[in-house]
Design a protein around this motif. Structure first.
Motif, PDB file in Angstrom:
ATOM      1  N   LEU A 298      21.573  -8.107  -8.074  1.00  0.00           N
ATOM      2  CA  LEU A 298      20.375  -7.656  -8.772  1.00  0.00           C
ATOM      3  C   LEU A 298      19.703  -6.525  -7.996  1.00  0.00           C
ATOM      4  N   MET A 299      19.615  -6.688  -6.666  1.00  0.00           N
ATOM      5  CA  MET A 299      18.997  -5.651  -5.827  1.00  0.00           C
ATOM      6  C   MET A 299      19.800  -4.353  -5.864  1.00  0.00           C
ATOM      7  N   ILE A 300      21.129  -4.468  -5.892  1.00  0.00           N
ATOM      8  CA  ILE A 300      21.980  -3.277  -5.963  1.00  0.00           C
ATOM      9  C   ILE A 300      21.764  -2.545  -7.292  1.00  0.00           C
ATOM     10  N   THR A 301      21.632  -3.316  -8.367  1.00  0.00           N
ATOM     11  CA  THR A 301      21.367  -2.720  -9.682  1.00  0.00           C
ATOM     12  C   THR A 301      20.049  -1.944  -9.670  1.00  0.00           C
ATOM     13  N   LEU A 302      19.007  -2.565  -9.114  1.00  0.00           N
ATOM     14  CA  LEU A 302      17.714  -1.897  -9.020  1.00  0.00           C
ATOM     15  C   LEU A 302      17.788  -0.686  -8.087  1.00  0.00           C
ATOM     16  N   GLN A 303      18.605  -0.809  -7.047  1.00  0.00           N
ATOM     17  CA  GLN A 303      18.788   0.287  -6.098  1.00  0.00           C
ATOM     18  C   GLN A 303      19.421   1.494  -6.790  1.00  0.00           C
ATOM     19  N   ILE A 304      20.382   1.228  -7.651  1.00  0.00           N
ATOM     20  CA  ILE A 304      21.017   2.309  -8.411  1.00  0.00           C
ATOM     21  C   ILE A 304      19.997   2.991  -9.319  1.00  0.00           C
ATOM     22  N   VAL A 305      19.144   2.185  -9.952  1.00  0.00           N
ATOM     23  CA  VAL A 305      18.110   2.731 -10.832  1.00  0.00           C
ATOM     24  C   VAL A 305      17.163   3.643 -10.055  1.00  0.00           C
ATOM     25  N   THR A 306      16.693   3.180  -8.880  1.00  0.00           N
ATOM     26  CA  THR A 306      15.780   4.010  -8.087  1.00  0.00           C
ATOM     27  C   THR A 306      16.485   5.262  -7.570  1.00  0.00           C
ATOM     28  N   GLY A 307      17.791   5.137  -7.268  1.00  0.00           N
ATOM     29  CA  GLY A 307      18.558   6.312  -6.840  1.00  0.00           C
ATOM     30  C   GLY A 307      18.630   7.361  -7.927  1.00  0.00           C
ATOM     31  N   ILE A 308      18.828   6.925  -9.169  1.00  0.00           N
ATOM     32  CA  ILE A 308      18.858   7.851 -10.306  1.00  0.00           C
ATOM     33  C   ILE A 308      17.495   8.516 -10.488  1.00  0.00           C
ATOM     34  N   LEU A 309      16.422   7.717 -10.361  1.00  0.00           N
ATOM     35  CA  LEU A 309      15.066   8.271 -10.488  1.00  0.00           C
ATOM     36  C   LEU A 309      14.798   9.318  -9.408  1.00  0.00           C
ATOM     37  N   LEU A 310      15.259   9.040  -8.196  1.00  0.00           N
ATOM     38  CA  LEU A 310      15.067   9.993  -7.104  1.00  0.00           C
ATOM     39  C   LEU A 310      15.821  11.292  -7.358  1.00  0.00           C
ATOM     40  N   SER A 311      17.039  11.157  -7.885  1.00  0.00           N
ATOM     41  CA  SER A 311      17.885  12.328  -8.096  1.00  0.00           C
ATOM     42  C   SER A 311      17.401  13.225  -9.228  1.00  0.00           C
ATOM     43  N   TYR A 312      16.920  12.594 -10.315  1.00  0.00           N
ATOM     44  CA  TYR A 312      16.635  13.371 -11.516  1.00  0.00           C
ATOM     45  C   TYR A 312      15.146  13.566 -11.813  1.00  0.00           C
ATOM     46  N   ALA A 321       9.766   4.597  -1.854  1.00  0.00           N
ATOM     47  CA  ALA A 321       9.378   3.365  -1.168  1.00  0.00           C
ATOM     48  C   ALA A 321      10.208   2.187  -1.673  1.00  0.00           C
ATOM     49  N   ALA A 322      10.414   2.121  -2.999  1.00  0.00           N
ATOM     50  CA  ALA A 322      11.210   1.030  -3.573  1.00  0.00           C
ATOM     51  C   ALA A 322      12.656   1.096  -3.087  1.00  0.00           C
ATOM     52  N   HIS A 323      13.183   2.301  -2.961  1.00  0.00           N
ATOM     53  CA  HIS A 323      14.574   2.499  -2.552  1.00  0.00           C
ATOM     54  C   HIS A 323      14.840   1.914  -1.172  1.00  0.00           C
TER      55      HIS A 323
END
Length: 352
Positions: A298-312, A321-323
């Motif tokens: 679950l944390m990895i899934t959320l991590q991917i989401v925050t990574g996408i938000l950071l990138s785009y 901070a969440a990342h």
């Protein structure tokens, strides 16, 4: 104080672990909001235990005063580096003109950094309590007391390193070491909690293959965090180059380190998908192993989401901070899973 002390140790230790995650989150907020220099001195903030809320509360020469203190501290740090053979780095610190640039007072940044320090002080207090009650296990398992004492020493070193982070204007590699040291402190707390909680208890056997893959996944996660701090450092350099403007171009100009960080993220996902399948096959759904693996996924899934938000979305501070806190939670869950699996491997070998 035997039984009562042991129970208190476990409760205090788990509270300390939670506080350490909160502290990592607070550190992420400080970093993403650029509040690291909100307090120009350490351990006090502008020479006070409770920082000012308005520039009128400060003397007119406060900028020169704190720049002079930082220069003095950096000179001492450079001498220490000379002793250990890091003469080139010592020279760079002595010649760094950026520390001569005074920080403008900003009440929001000052209090953000101050709250971060308060959480750090509270975490340190609970670590001290952990040392006191760890001696309840002295007769049965001395590792718990010894590691608790060592962790307190490590926290003292971390606090000193934090002062260097401030005085050297957030030198890149020190920030990375600061983060990795925080993970080491967290790992020791988790380890002592695990040993105390499972002392004298048997556990079901687990496959050495699952243990090895978990170990590999943990190692790659640590590597990913290290690369992540380097990405952040590179982006800080790009941001300074653009003087805070052209935010949408920061990642583009971060270079290969960002590509490496993204490639390792794919490896993290692959390893954990394989691990999830093996643990789901080898353990029932109510087991601690499967619960930890589900939480990690679950944390990895959320991590991917925050990574996408950071990138785009041009690195929104909330996502930054969440990342970092999600990465820390993944590390913590994987390490605790590893400890439980290792105990299972040992139990399997004993039963043969």
């Amino acid at each position: 104080m035997s039984t009562a002390g042991k129970n208190r140790f476990q409760k205090i230790n788990i509270t300390t672990i939670v506080l350490l995650f909160v502290l990592i989150l607070a550190g992420g907020v400080v970093r993403s909001s650029g509040s690291g220099m909100g307090c120009p001195d350490w351990p006090k903030c502008f020479g006070r235990y409770i920082p000012p809320t308005d520039i009128s509360d400060l003397p007119k020469d406060y900028k020169q005063k704190y720049v002079a203190k930082r220069v003095e501290k950096n000179q001492r740090f450079a001498k220490t580096l000379d002793v250990f053979g890091y003469s080139d780095l010592a020279k760079r610190i002595r010649e760094d003109r950026s520390i001569l640039v005074p920080e403008e007072f900003n009440a929001g940044k000052t209090w953000t950094e101050y709250i971060n320090r308060l959480i750090g002080a509270l975490s340190g207090f609970f670590l001290l309590l952990s040392v006191v009650f760890s001696f309840s296990y002295w007769k049965t398992d001395k590792r718990i007391a010894i590691l608790s004492i060592f962790n307190l020493v490590l926290v003292g070193f971390q606090a000193w390193l934090g002062s260097i982070v401030v005085s050297t204007n957030l030198i890149a590699w020190i920030v990375t070491v600061h983060m990795l040291l925080a993970l080491a402190i967290l790992a020791i707390c988790i380890y002592t909690y695990h040993v105390a909680r499972t002392s004298g208890k048997s556990t079901s056997g687990s496959s050495p293959l699952v243990y090895v893959i978990t170990l590999a996944a943990l190692f790659v996660s640590i590597l990913q965090i290290a690369f992540g701090t380097e990405v952040r450092e590179k982006i800080d350099a790009v941001a300074n180059h653009f003087q805070g403007g052209y935010r949408k171009d920061w990642i583009t100009n971060a270079g290969e380190i960002f590509q490496h960080h993204r490639d390792i993220a794919i490896l993290v996902l692959i390893l954990n998908v394989a691990l999830f399948a093996l643990i789901r096959k080898g353990f029932n759904r109510h087991s601690i192993q499967q619960q930890l693996m589900s939480f990690t996924f679950l944390m990895i899934t959320l991590q991917i989401v925050t990574g996408i938000l950071l990138s785009y979305l041009a690195l929104p501070p909330v996502a930054q901070a969440a990342h970092i806190v999600l990465a820390s939670l993944i590390f913590g869950a994987q390490f605790y899973l590893l400890l439980n699996l290792f105990q299972g491997v040992k139990g399997r070998e004993v039963s043969r």
